[in-house]
Design a protein around this motif. Structure first.
Motif, mmCIF file in Angstrom:
data_model
loop_
_atom_site.group_PDB
_atom_site.id
_atom_site.type_symbol
_atom_site.label_atom_id
_atom_site.label_comp_id
_atom_site.label_asym_id
_atom_site.label_seq_id
_atom_site.Cartn_x
_atom_site.Cartn_y
_atom_site.Cartn_z
ATOM 1 N N GLN A 1 0.825 -1.204 0.000
ATOM 2 C CA GLN A 1 0.000 0.000 0.000
ATOM 3 C C GLN A 1 0.858 1.252 0.000
ATOM 4 O O GLN A 1 0.349 2.360 -0.231
ATOM 5 C CB GLN A 1 -0.950 -0.004 1.187
ATOM 6 N N ASN B 1 -8.075 -4.619 0.895
ATOM 7 C CA ASN B 1 -8.989 -3.479 0.970
ATOM 8 C C ASN B 1 -8.247 -2.151 1.007
ATOM 9 O O ASN B 1 -8.849 -1.099 1.229
ATOM 10 C CB ASN B 1 -9.895 -3.593 2.198
ATOM 11 N N TRP B 2 -6.917 -2.195 0.794
ATOM 12 C CA TRP B 2 -6.106 -0.985 0.841
ATOM 13 C C TRP B 2 -5.643 -0.527 -0.543
ATOM 14 O O TRP B 2 -4.866 0.424 -0.656
ATOM 15 C CB TRP B 2 -4.880 -1.221 1.722
ATOM 16 N N HIS C 1 -7.371 4.178 -4.400
ATOM 17 C CA HIS C 1 -8.637 4.521 -5.035
ATOM 18 C C HIS C 1 -8.462 4.888 -6.504
ATOM 19 O O HIS C 1 -9.436 4.874 -7.263
ATOM 20 C CB HIS C 1 -9.291 5.695 -4.287
ATOM 21 N N PRO D 1 -14.617 -6.699 -1.226
ATOM 22 C CA PRO D 1 -14.541 -5.532 -0.334
ATOM 23 C C PRO D 1 -15.277 -4.335 -0.921
ATOM 24 O O PRO D 1 -15.196 -4.053 -2.123
ATOM 25 C CB PRO D 1 -13.036 -5.270 -0.223
ATOM 26 N N GLN E 1 -14.544 -1.385 -0.587
ATOM 27 C CA GLN E 1 -13.602 -0.335 -0.995
ATOM 28 C C GLN E 1 -13.429 -0.284 -2.506
ATOM 29 O O GLN E 1 -13.027 0.745 -3.057
ATOM 30 C CB GLN E 1 -12.238 -0.567 -0.329
ATOM 31 N N CYS F 1 -15.666 -0.116 -4.618
ATOM 32 C CA CYS F 1 -16.629 0.850 -5.136
ATOM 33 C C CYS F 1 -16.083 2.273 -5.138
ATOM 34 O O CYS F 1 -16.636 3.154 -5.803
ATOM 35 C CB CYS F 1 -17.921 0.793 -4.326
ATOM 36 N N GLN F 2 -15.006 2.512 -4.382
ATOM 37 C CA GLN F 2 -14.419 3.850 -4.321
ATOM 38 C C GLN F 2 -13.369 4.072 -5.399
ATOM 39 O O GLN F 2 -12.809 5.170 -5.495
ATOM 40 C CB GLN F 2 -13.801 4.067 -2.936
#
Length: 570
Positions: A279, A299-300, A303, A320, A322, A324-325
């Protein structure tokens, strides 16, 4: 992947830039250098030219007027040699056939004596690369020898060029060593073997300095682990190690590549969980398909990610939220894992999949400034499963929007919001445990070219709205619980019957089962009639009527005989 050379590829293009002059067009008013003329004629004598590419090379003409030769407009020295591997004869149509190309076991000796060469490019040719060749090219800042059949051994070779592009050849041995000057290194699609340590772990050679931004050693026979020597290569932007036999876990030092935006580890034997240390990178394109990774999908992930290709691993857990972001995500491939749970309702927030316009070409291309000029050194390349095939996407990658969640343990219904992803070109949810009916909103996905919902538990009728998806070229709804009639008068009847098999209560073309109305003509309900006649309700009633008629006829004849005295006495 097809690595064959194009018949229009250059077999030998050698760009020579004088140290004090810029290359230009040929000045035809002055004679070219006698030294260059003789060198080129010696080169012609040392090769085979079956198609007459060099037929214009003779002392009767100024060498600057020879085919494929360009001279400097100031000093009349030869600066550019371009000899394409093609002929005007239409017989040469086989890409693998190089019988008409210029070939020779060795490059001309005069090339090794040049001191002012700034760029050397050779395409579609065949020659041997002895040690003196590698000593020579170490002085050339830009080296491009791609799509050839170069035979050579890179073991213990030091590559000193800034740009080193040696992909798609017959190079063998272990990986070479790199000097701090190297910025772009492409050694893909060769026969290199052994560990990646010789390339990455020679810290004495680097002396604490590294300019490497692009590394591609994919499609070789490399083995062993990923090593833990990545801390010296923090300038890296793109790393491709795919298509080898690498094993082990992702090392912690890889998380120190703070500039890394593109990471390809696909088709190896790597295992373990994706480490959270990554990450610290700025990964936009993350390709780990075809390994043995376990655990949850991270999940990291940034974006800003554009491509997640996690198919064919052992990932588990749920999808996850996330993801969607990730508003720029246009490839989401998590197929062939053991992921469970429901499809997130928030996928509609991925704006890149809502956009029907094509994204900028630069979104999948690395831009790198070199020698005060802008170069696009590479385009991202991905293998994607769509339309029932494995297809290679490179130049056309910016035009693809894809979601593939097939071959998992997903359950529940497809969220209605998912059908608002009007930019999707390929959607595959096959081989899961999804249920429910397909809504009319599926007709909003007008850019779909490939749709696969096979081997699930969908029910109800196929919505008429699906026929509005005019670009649909591949459809698979087989092995579900769909009922009723396939919408008639639409392109849905143009697909093969295999697209609908395994739905016992589905009828109408292209299936062999015909449909009939279950009540009056105004009723929309239909029931299938199997043309073989043993599984529908029509034929049992037919047999009952036939038997009743036979009994009535028999009783009629019997009674006539019984009541007629003449026939009775007989």
């Amino acid at each position: 992947m097809d690595t064959s050379s194009s018949p229009y590829a250059l077999i030998f293009a050698c760009l020579l830039r004088a140290m004090m002059f810029d290359a230009g067009t040929c000045n035809f008013n002055n004679r070219c250098s006698e030294k260059d003329t003789q060198a080129l004629l010696n080169f012609k004598k040392g090769i085979m030219d079956p198609s007459g590419v060099l037929s214009s090379w003779s002392t009767q003409h100024n060498c600057c007027e020879w085919k494929g030769v360009t001279c400097d407009r100031i000093n009349n020295r030869v600066t550019h040699l371009s000899l394409p591997c093609f002929t005007t004869t239409l017989n040469y149509i086989d890409k693998e056939d190089k019988s008409h190309c210029l070939t020779g076991p060795h490059l001309p000796a005069w090339l090794y004596t040049q001191r002012s060469i700034q760029s050397l490019s050779i395409y579609g040719s065949w020659f041997q690369a002895p040690d003196k060749f590698w000593n020579f090219v170490s002085r050339v800042p830009e080296l491009t020898l791609e799509d050839n059949s170069i035979v050579g051994n890179l073991s213990n070779i030091l590559l000193n060029s800034t740009v080193i592009r040696l992909s798609s050849n017959r190079l063998k041995g272990s990986l070479p060593r790199l000097s701090p000057n190297a910025a772009v290194v492409s050694l893909s699609n060769n026969s290199l073997s052994g560990s990646i340590s010789p390339l990455l772990c020679d810290h004495k050679m680097l002396n604490g300095k590294s300019n490497l931004v692009y590394l591609d050693i994919s499609l070789n026979h490399l083995s062993g682990g990923l090593t833990n020597c990545w801390e010296k290569w923090k300038s890296l932007i793109h790393v491709n190690l795919g298509g080898n036999n690498l094993t082990g876990k992702i090392p912690p030092s890889m998380g120190l590549l703070s500039n890394l935006t593109s990471l390809h580890l696909h088709e190896n034997k790597l295992y373990g969980e994706i480490p959270p240390s990554l990450q610290n990178c700025h990964i936009l394109i993350f390709n780990v398909r075809g390994n043995n990774f376990t655990g949850n999908i991270p999940n990291w992930i940034p974006h800003a990610a554009k491509v997640l290709e996690f198919r064919s691993n052992h990932f588990s857990g749920s999808i996850p939220a996330q993801i969607c972001q990730m508003s720029s995500l246009f490839i989401l491939d998590i197929a062939d894992n053991t992921i469970s749970g429901h499809i997130p309702t928030c996928l509609c927030n991925i704006t890149a999949l809502n956009n029907v316009s094509h994204r900028e070409f630069s979104s999948t291309t690395l831009q790198y400034n070199f020698l005060n000029r802008t170069f696009y050194f590479f385009e991202e390349s991905l293998e994607l499963v769509t339309k029932g095939l494995v297809l290679e996407y490179e130049n056309n990658l910016p035009f693809m929007n894809l979601i593939d969640m097939s071959s998992n343990n997903l359950s529940g219904t497809i969220p209605l919001q998912m059908f608002s992803l009007i930019g999707l070109a390929s959607l595959n949810l096959s081989h899961n445990k999804l249920t429910g009916k397909l809504p009319d909103e599926i007709g909003n996905m007008k850019n779909l070219e490939s749709l696969d919902f096979s081997v699930n538990q969908f029910s109800g009728e196929i919505p008429e709205a699906l026929s509005k998806v005019s670009f649909l070229g591949f459809l698979n709804l087989s092995f579900n619980n769909f009922t009723g009639k396939i919408p008639s008068g639409t392109q849905l009847q143009g697909f093969d019957a295999i697209s609908y098999i395994g739905n016992s209560d589905l009828c109408g073309p292209p299936l062999t089962k015909i449909c009939f109305k279950s009540s009056d003509d105004k009723s929309k309900d239909t029931k299938p009639i199997d043309e073989d006649g043993d599984k529908s309700e029509f034929f049992p009633w037919f047999h009952i009527g036939l038997e009743s008629g036979f009994v009535a006829g028999f009783l009629g004849v019997f009674c006539s005989i019984l009541l007629n005295r003449k026939w009775r006495e007989a």
